[in-house]
Write a protein that holds these residues in place. Structure first.
Motif, PDB file in Angstrom:
ATOM      1  N   SER A 313     124.082  70.838  18.306  1.00 33.27           N
ATOM      2  CA  SER A 313     123.738  70.340  16.980  1.00 33.27           C
ATOM      3  C   SER A 313     122.810  71.270  16.345  1.00 33.27           C
ATOM      4  CB  SER A 313     123.203  68.823  17.133  1.00 33.27           C
ATOM      5  OG  SER A 313     122.162  68.722  18.194  1.00 33.27           O
ATOM      6  N   GLY A 314     122.331  71.360  15.005  1.00 31.50           N
ATOM      7  CA  GLY A 314     121.301  71.969  14.497  1.00 31.50           C
ATOM      8  C   GLY A 314     121.531  73.372  14.043  1.00 31.50           C
ATOM      9  N   SER A 315     120.905  74.117  13.104  1.00 28.16           N
ATOM     10  CA  SER A 315     121.201  75.168  12.339  1.00 28.16           C
ATOM     11  C   SER A 315     122.558  75.394  12.094  1.00 28.16           C
ATOM     12  CB  SER A 315     120.763  76.119  13.532  1.00 28.16           C
ATOM     13  OG  SER A 315     119.412  76.229  13.522  1.00 28.16           O
ATOM     14  N   GLY A 316     123.410  74.384  11.593  1.00 24.19           N
ATOM     15  CA  GLY A 316     124.747  74.478  11.436  1.00 24.19           C
ATOM     16  C   GLY A 316     125.777  74.600  12.310  1.00 24.19           C
ATOM     17  N   CYS A 317     125.334  74.354  13.613  1.00 25.38           N
ATOM     18  CA  CYS A 317     126.165  74.524  14.858  1.00 25.38           C
ATOM     19  C   CYS A 317     126.594  73.019  15.297  1.00 25.38           C
ATOM     20  CB  CYS A 317     125.484  75.319  15.995  1.00 25.38           C
ATOM     21  SG  CYS A 317     125.227  76.805  15.670  1.00 25.38           S
ATOM     22  N   SER A 318     127.860  73.067  15.545  1.00 23.28           N
ATOM     23  CA  SER A 318     128.746  71.798  16.000  1.00 23.28           C
ATOM     24  C   SER A 318     129.763  72.052  16.933  1.00 23.28           C
ATOM     25  CB  SER A 318     128.917  70.838  14.785  1.00 23.28           C
ATOM     26  OG  SER A 318     129.982  71.692  14.079  1.00 23.28           O
ATOM     27  N   GLY A 319     130.261  71.086  17.451  1.00 22.24           N
ATOM     28  CA  GLY A 319     131.595  71.296  18.319  1.00 22.24           C
ATOM     29  C   GLY A 319     131.065  71.887  19.691  1.00 22.24           C
ATOM     30  N   THR A 320     132.043  72.210  20.563  1.00 19.36           N
ATOM     31  CA  THR A 320     131.721  72.817  21.720  1.00 19.36           C
ATOM     32  C   THR A 320     132.360  74.256  21.894  1.00 19.36           C
ATOM     33  OG1 THR A 320     134.048  72.002  22.583  1.00 19.36           O
ATOM     34  CG2 THR A 320     131.992  70.297  22.834  1.00 19.36           C
ATOM     35  N   GLY A 321     132.568  74.618  20.733  1.00 18.64           N
ATOM     36  CA  GLY A 321     132.883  76.236  20.803  1.00 18.64           C
ATOM     37  C   GLY A 321     131.537  77.107  21.114  1.00 18.64           C
ATOM     38  N   THR A 322     131.674  78.298  20.544  1.00 14.00           N
ATOM     39  CA  THR A 322     130.625  79.072  20.475  1.00 14.00           C
ATOM     40  C   THR A 322     129.713  78.526  19.385  1.00 14.00           C
ATOM     41  OG1 THR A 322     131.747  80.878  19.360  1.00 14.00           O
ATOM     42  CG2 THR A 322     131.248  80.987  21.783  1.00 14.00           C
ATOM     43  N   GLY A 351     137.298  73.644  12.255  1.00 10.29           N
ATOM     44  CA  GLY A 351     137.895  74.722  11.270  1.00 10.29           C
ATOM     45  C   GLY A 351     139.183  75.343  11.822  1.00 10.29           C
ATOM     46  N   ASN A 352     139.516  74.900  12.851  1.00  7.94           N
ATOM     47  CA  ASN A 352     140.767  75.565  13.614  1.00  7.94           C
ATOM     48  C   ASN A 352     140.988  74.384  14.930  1.00  7.94           C
ATOM     49  OD1 ASN A 352     139.389  76.430  16.174  1.00  7.94           O
ATOM     50  ND2 ASN A 352     138.222  77.726  14.774  1.00  7.94           N
ATOM     51  N   GLY A 353     142.142  74.898  15.558  1.00  8.97           N
ATOM     52  CA  GLY A 353     142.810  74.086  16.413  1.00  8.97           C
ATOM     53  C   GLY A 353     142.430  74.778  17.828  1.00  8.97           C
ATOM     54  N   THR A 354     141.305  75.587  18.252  1.00 12.95           N
ATOM     55  CA  THR A 354     141.460  76.399  19.394  1.00 12.95           C
ATOM     56  C   THR A 354     140.924  75.541  20.574  1.00 12.95           C
ATOM     57  OG1 THR A 354     140.585  78.315  18.022  1.00 12.95           O
ATOM     58  CG2 THR A 354     140.048  78.320  20.405  1.00 12.95           C
ATOM     59  N   ASN A 355     141.781  75.682  21.762  1.00 13.45           N
ATOM     60  CA  ASN A 355     141.443  75.045  22.794  1.00 13.45           C
ATOM     61  C   ASN A 355     140.151  75.349  23.486  1.00 13.45           C
ATOM     62  OD1 ASN A 355     141.411  73.555  25.281  1.00 13.45           O
ATOM     63  ND2 ASN A 355     142.562  75.303  26.400  1.00 13.45           N
ATOM     64  N   THR A 356     139.265  74.628  23.797  1.00 15.25           N
ATOM     65  CA  THR A 356     138.051  74.974  24.316  1.00 15.25           C
ATOM     66  C   THR A 356     137.674  74.399  25.650  1.00 15.25           C
ATOM     67  OG1 THR A 356     136.759  73.426  22.847  1.00 15.25           O
ATOM     68  CG2 THR A 356     136.838  75.559  22.172  1.00 15.25           C
ATOM     69  N   GLY A 528     149.541  61.288   8.496  1.00 14.44           N
ATOM     70  CA  GLY A 528     148.788  61.039   7.208  1.00 14.44           C
ATOM     71  C   GLY A 528     147.854  59.899   7.156  1.00 14.44           C
ATOM     72  N   GLY A 529     146.643  60.283   6.566  1.00 16.20           N
ATOM     73  CA  GLY A 529     145.731  59.064   6.449  1.00 16.20           C
ATOM     74  C   GLY A 529     144.708  58.945   7.639  1.00 16.20           C
ATOM     75  N   VAL A 530     144.915  59.875   8.477  1.00 17.74           N
ATOM     76  CA  VAL A 530     143.817  59.717   9.540  1.00 17.74           C
ATOM     77  C   VAL A 530     143.335  61.119   9.740  1.00 17.74           C
ATOM     78  CG1 VAL A 530     144.042  59.330  12.230  1.00 17.74           C
ATOM     79  CG2 VAL A 530     145.591  58.120  10.715  1.00 17.74           C
ATOM     80  N   THR A 531     141.937  60.980  10.213  1.00 18.27           N
ATOM     81  CA  THR A 531     141.046  62.155  10.487  1.00 18.27           C
ATOM     82  C   THR A 531     140.527  62.004  11.820  1.00 18.27           C
ATOM     83  OG1 THR A 531     140.382  62.066   8.338  1.00 18.27           O
ATOM     84  CG2 THR A 531     139.100  63.253   9.923  1.00 18.27           C
ATOM     85  N   LEU A 532     140.870  63.016  12.552  1.00 17.95           N
ATOM     86  CA  LEU A 532     140.620  63.020  14.162  1.00 17.95           C
ATOM     87  C   LEU A 532     139.184  64.007  14.092  1.00 17.95           C
ATOM     88  CD1 LEU A 532     143.995  62.949  15.763  1.00 17.95           C
ATOM     89  CD2 LEU A 532     142.361  61.072  15.303  1.00 17.95           C
ATOM     90  N   ASP A 533     138.631  63.952  15.474  1.00 15.58           N
ATOM     91  CA  ASP A 533     137.456  64.701  15.883  1.00 15.58           C
ATOM     92  C   ASP A 533     137.347  64.726  17.238  1.00 15.58           C
ATOM     93  OD1 ASP A 533     135.431  66.706  15.714  1.00 15.58           O
ATOM     94  OD2 ASP A 533     134.063  65.442  14.761  1.00 15.58           O
ATOM     95  N   ASP A 534     137.024  65.963  17.823  1.00 21.73           N
ATOM     96  CA  ASP A 534     136.589  66.003  19.081  1.00 21.73           C
ATOM     97  C   ASP A 534     137.606  65.206  20.170  1.00 21.73           C
ATOM     98  OD1 ASP A 534     135.036  67.054  21.153  1.00 21.73           O
ATOM     99  OD2 ASP A 534     133.661  65.197  21.306  1.00 21.73           O
TER     100      ASP A 534
END
Length: 564
Positions: A313-322, A351-356, A528-534
């Protein structure tokens, strides 16, 4: 000079003009004129021939006296002297010699005076010719002697020209010294001078008169700072430097590219390290480092054993990748580590579906129109009608290998498709069957189909359960705590919404496993109509407290989980 005119009369009564200032000589004997007695007078001596123009500048030669004639009358003087030589260029003409007198031995004409030197180096004038000598008087009683021909005077020698004046000496040239500016450092900037001459950039060397006080001014570009002066008596970081030139001088101006600190703050109950490329951060130990302007810094988080990385979190970073930061200002990033194992598979949807996750080789392929709006943790995958994602090989190679699983994801539905599942591990077509399928039955209900390896549904059918409210983010956990992968080693399935148990679906009477290696080897997600995250898949189960802190990243107060 004075010019005198002498008139001479010949026997025949003719008038002869003698040269100026020449003398006439009369022979005398005992004070008496010697005259012819008893004999005829001597013939008149012939006048001397005119003197040829002499060479410039030499005096005319004196005419020799005529020999004495026999007693006759005094011969008349010779004719006028020849004219003088022509004047030399630029000089005044020399005066001619006078004529000799007839009769007696005439005196030679005087030499012509030398031409005087011409002014400014011109030639002297020619001297005039000397007069010819007169015929000698006849001797007594004898024949008159013939008049001797007077020799013409030589021309005067040309006067020597005056020597030219010496050229005036030029003024003394000033002493000059070179002033050289050397730019150093990683930054960019210019140095200019007053007086003008140096504009470095382009012109870094210029000459100045000795003693000149030259003011140098350093101007960094917007990407740089001025680091200071060295040489020529200049020091410090002031923008100007004054050099007084007494010798060739070099001054160094250092410009430094701007740099900013990137700081990592570890958070959470777990442990791990964060490293940077380029090198500088290795947190644990070093959690802050400075990087040059516009440097692209890539941060990588690695969880320690017994912990898992929750995300940035912070400075535009999120998720668990780099976390990738382009340095334009000071940046701060939080890296959260939770206690507990890392997920086997993790799809951040940033922004992608990369496995991390910790098991590589299971990429997510997205089909149809999938966009990536802001999610709960970074970005999320929003599925349009007909869109979905497929993970190849995950159910067979991963989900069938362990007796326990925890499936975790964030969901935000707006107008969910009720015809297709948005989470599907199900295999009902090929033995040994099994799996879980979760879908919206309506905007307010989930339908969950859970099957065992004996192809029986848990609860006897696909159960209906309340769904979390649409239009907001909710965290869903599906927890299965089997004791093994063989017959009779199954367990119920628990479903949590926002870390609160929503319902439990008991196992069938045979208590067979829900997951095993015979399960269909694909994982289908999204509709359709569903948004998923993490989305995460763990090979273990957690307490409610650990689910809150380690999986969801919330705060546990002993009974309630406060969501992030």
């Amino acid at each position: 000079m004075h010019r005198h005119l002498l008139l001479v009369f010949t026997v025949a009564g003719s008038l002869a003009l003698a040269g100026a200032c020449g003398s006439v000589s009369t022979q005398q004997d005992g004070g008496m004129d010697r005259t012819a007695m008893g004999g005829s007078g001597g013939a008149v001596g012939t006048a001397g021939t005119s003197g040829t123009a002499g060479t410039t500048g030499a005096a005319g030669t004196t005419g020799a006296a005529g020999t004495t004639g026999s007693g006759g009358a005094t011969g008349s003087g010779g004719s006028a002297a020849g004219s003088g030589g022509a004047a030399g260029a630029g000089g005044t003409a020399g005066t001619g010699g006078s004529a000799g007198r007839g009769g007696g031995g005439g005196a030679g004409g005087s030499a012509g005076s030398a031409g005087s030197a011409g002014s400014g180096g011109s030639a002297g004038s020619a001297g005039s010719g000397g007069a010819g000598t007169g015929g000698a008087a006849g001797s007594i009683g004898g024949r008159g002697g013939a008049a001797g021909a007077g020799t013409g005077g030589s021309a005067g020698v040309t006067g020597t020209g005056g020597t030219g004046g010496t050229a005036g000496a030029g003024g003394t040239a000033p002493v000059v010294y070179a002033l050289t500016v050397i730019r150093a450092g990683t930054g960019i900037g210019t140095v200019t001078s007053a007086p003008a001459g140096i504009n470095c950039g382009a012109t870094c060397v210029s000459n100045f008169n000795a003693g000149t006080m030259v003011t140098l001014t350093a101007a960094p570009e917007t990407t740089s700072t001025f680091g200071g002066w060295a040489g020529g008596g200049c020091t410090g970081t002031a923008a100007t430097c004054v050099v007084t030139l007494s010798a060739a001088t070099s001054v160094m101006a250092t410009f430094t590219i701007k740099s900013y600190a990137v700081t990592v703050t570890p958070a959470g109950a777990g442990t791990g390290t964060v490293t940077s490329a380029p090198a500088g951060i290795s947190c644990g130990a070093t959690c802050s480092a400075s990087f040059n302007l516009n440097t692209v810094v890539t941060l990588t988080a690695t969880a320690a054993s017994g912990s898992n990385f929750q995300g940035w979190s912070g400075s535009g970073c999120s998720g668990t990748g780099t976390c990738v930061i382009t340095v334009t200002a000071a940046a701060g990033v939080t890296a959260t580590f939770a206690a507990g194992p890392a997920p086997l598979l993790r799809y951040a949807f940033d922004g992608n579906g990369t496995n991390t996750g910790s098991v590589a080789g299971y990429p997510l392929t997205l089909n149809g129109t999938v966009t990536f709006p802001a999610g709960k943790v970074g970005q999320a995958a929003q599925f349009a009608t007909g869109a979905y994602g497929v993970v190849q090989g995950s159910a067979r190679a991963v989900l069938g290998a362990y007796p326990q699983y925890t499936l975790s994801f964030w969901v935000n539905a707006t107008a969910p498709n009720t015809s297709n599942a948005f989470l599907d591990f199900n295999n009902r077509s090929t033995a040994p069957y099994g799996g879980i399928q979760l879908s919206y039955f309506s905007n307010t209900q989930y339908s969950m189909c859970a099957a065992t390896t004996s192809n029986s549904f848990l609860g006897g059918s696909c159960g209906l359960h309340p769904a979390p409210a649409i239009g907001a983010w909710h965290h869903v956990i599906i927890r299965y705590a089997g004791t093994g992968t063989g017959a009779g080693q199954g367990a119920p399935v628990d479903v949590y919404y926002d870390d609160v148990l929503a319902y439990t679906q008991a196992n069938d009477t045979a208590n067979d496993p829900v997951f095993n290696q015979g399960i269909r080897d694909t994982l289908n997600i999204g509709t359709g109509g569903v948004t998923l995250d993490d989305l995460r898949v763990y090979n273990s189960v957690f307490t409610v407290a650990n689910q809150c802190t380690q999986i969801i990243g919330g705060a546990w107060n002993g009974s309630v989980c406060t969501l992030p």
